[in-house]
Design an enzyme around this catalytic site. Structure first.
Site, short mmCIF file in Angstrom:
data_model
loop_
_atom_site.label_atom_id
_atom_site.label_comp_id
_atom_site.label_asym_id
_atom_site.label_seq_id
_atom_site.Cartn_x
_atom_site.Cartn_y
_atom_site.Cartn_z
N SER A 152 -4.73 -4.02 -1.55
CA SER A 152 -4.55 -4.62 -2.87
C SER A 152 -4.15 -3.55 -3.90
O SER A 152 -3.11 -2.92 -3.76
CB SER A 152 -5.83 -5.37 -3.28
N ASP A 223 -2.08 -15.67 0.41
CA ASP A 223 -2.79 -14.79 -0.53
C ASP A 223 -2.67 -15.39 -1.93
O ASP A 223 -1.57 -15.52 -2.46
CB ASP A 223 -2.18 -13.38 -0.49
N HIS A 256 -6.40 -13.14 0.76
CA HIS A 256 -6.55 -11.80 0.18
C HIS A 256 -7.75 -11.09 0.81
O HIS A 256 -8.78 -10.85 0.16
CB HIS A 256 -6.71 -11.90 -1.34
#
Length: 276
Positions: A152, A223, A256
Site C-alpha cells: 500500500s 481492492d 486490500h
C-alpha cells in the site's frame, strides 16, 4: 495480513513508541539522509524489526508497511517465507498528521490526501522516507544485493525509491546512494507519476538505471482502498518512463490485503531476480 477495515482502524491508533533516526551517517561518500535533513527537522521513525537469514546471507530487503501499520506485523509474516538467504529489515514509519484523516495522526511514510496517483505528492515526506530506506541499507556488506518492497503506502514509497535510484537523486536534488537490485510493490501506486517521464528524459535515465532495475507489482481487482486501476496505471507509467523489466500480477478476488498465492509469487520473483 490486515484487511482494509483493520488498516483504517489501526491508522486511528497513536500509541506508537518512537525512536530518533540517526542523521549523521554517510554512504558512498554522500549523506544518506540528506533528504531527511532537507525535508524535515528531527523526523522520528519508529522501531525497526529485523528478520535474520536462516541460511547464507545473499540479499537484504527493506520492507515497508502500509498506512497505520507497523514493522512488527510484516516481520512476523516475512519470517515464515521460504527465503532463507534474505535478511528482512522492517522499519516503522513516523507518526504524523494525515490529511486523509482530517489531520488525525497515524504512522505514515508521507502525508496523503488520496490513496492514489491522483492526489498531491508530499515530496518532503517521500524524500525523507526514501532516505531512511537508503540509510537502513547503508551498512549492508558490499557483496549483498539490496532491494526494497512494501504494501500500500509502503509500496508507493518503494516505487518512489525505484525512481530515485534511476534518476540518481531524490526529489530535492540530493544524490541517491543505494544500489538497488529489485523493487516490489503490493496494492500500491506510483507517486509523482505525472512528472516522472519528463524528469527521466531530462536526466536520460531511461538509458541508465531504469532499464536494468526489475520491478514487481501485484494488485487485487477488488481492492476498495487503493483501486486496481491505479496499480495497473502505475505499471504502465513505469514502462513508459524506461523501466523495461516490470512484472504486473493481478488477482481477481483479492482486496486490500495479501494472500498466500501473492506471497508465493513474491518469493519466486525475488529468488529469480536476486539470484538466490
Amino acid at each position: 495480513m490486515a484487511t482494509a477495515g483493520s488498516i483504517v482502524r489501526q491508522s486511528l491508533q497513536v500509541a506508537v513508541h518512537l525512536a530518533v533516526c540517526t542523521v549523521n551517517m554517510s554512504f558512498a561518500g554522500s549523506s544518506v539522509v540528506s533528504g531527511v535533513k532537507t525535508a524535515r527537522k528531527a523526523i522520528e521513525f519508529g522501531k525497526t524489526h529485523v528478520v535474520r537469514p536462516k541460511g547464507r546471507h545473499q540479499a537484504t530487503v527493506v520492507w515497508l508497511h502500509g498506512l497505520g501499520d507497523n514493522g512488527a506485523s510484516w516481520s512476523q509474516l516475512l519470517e515464515t517465507l521460504p527465503l532463507p538467504n534474505i535478511k528482512w529489515i522492517c522499519p516503522t514509519a513516523p507518526t504524523r498528521p494525515i490529511a486523509l484523516f482530517g489531520g488525525f495522526p497515524s504512522t505514515a511514510w508521507f502525508d496523503v490526501e488520496d490513496l492514489s496517483e491522483d492526489g498531491p505528492d508530499d515530496l518532503e515526506g517521500l524524500d525523507a522516507s526514501a532516505a531512511h530506506v537508503a540509510y537502513l541499507l547503508s551498512t549492508e556488506p558490499s557483496d549483498i544485493k539490496l532491494a526494497v518492497g512494501g504494501f500500500s503506502m509502503g509500496a508507493a514509497t518503494a516505487l518512489y525509491s525505484a525512481t530515485c535510484h534511476s534518476l540518481g537523486k531524490y526529489g530535492n536534488g540530493n544524490p541517491y546512494p543505494a544500489n538497488l537490485s529489485a523493487v516490489v510493490g503490493l496494492s500500491g501506486w506510483l507517486p509523482c507519476s505525472k512528472t516522472l517521464k519528463s524528469k527521466m528524459v531530462e536526466m536520460k535515465a531511461s538509458n541508465s538505471g531504469a532499464g536494468s532495475l526489475p520491478v514487481l507489482l501485484c494488485h487485487g481487482k477488488v481492492d476498495d482502498v487503493v483501486l486496481y486501476k491505479f496499480g495497473e496505471k502505475s505499471s504502465q507509467a513505469l514502462r513508459s518512463c524506461g523501466f523495461q523489466d516490470v512484472t504486473f500480477k493481478s488477482y481477481n478476488t483479492l482486496g486490500h490485503y495479501t494472500v498466500p498465492e501473492e506471497m508465493d509469487e513474491v518469493c519466486a520473483w525475488l529468488t529469480s531476480k536476486l539470484g538466490l
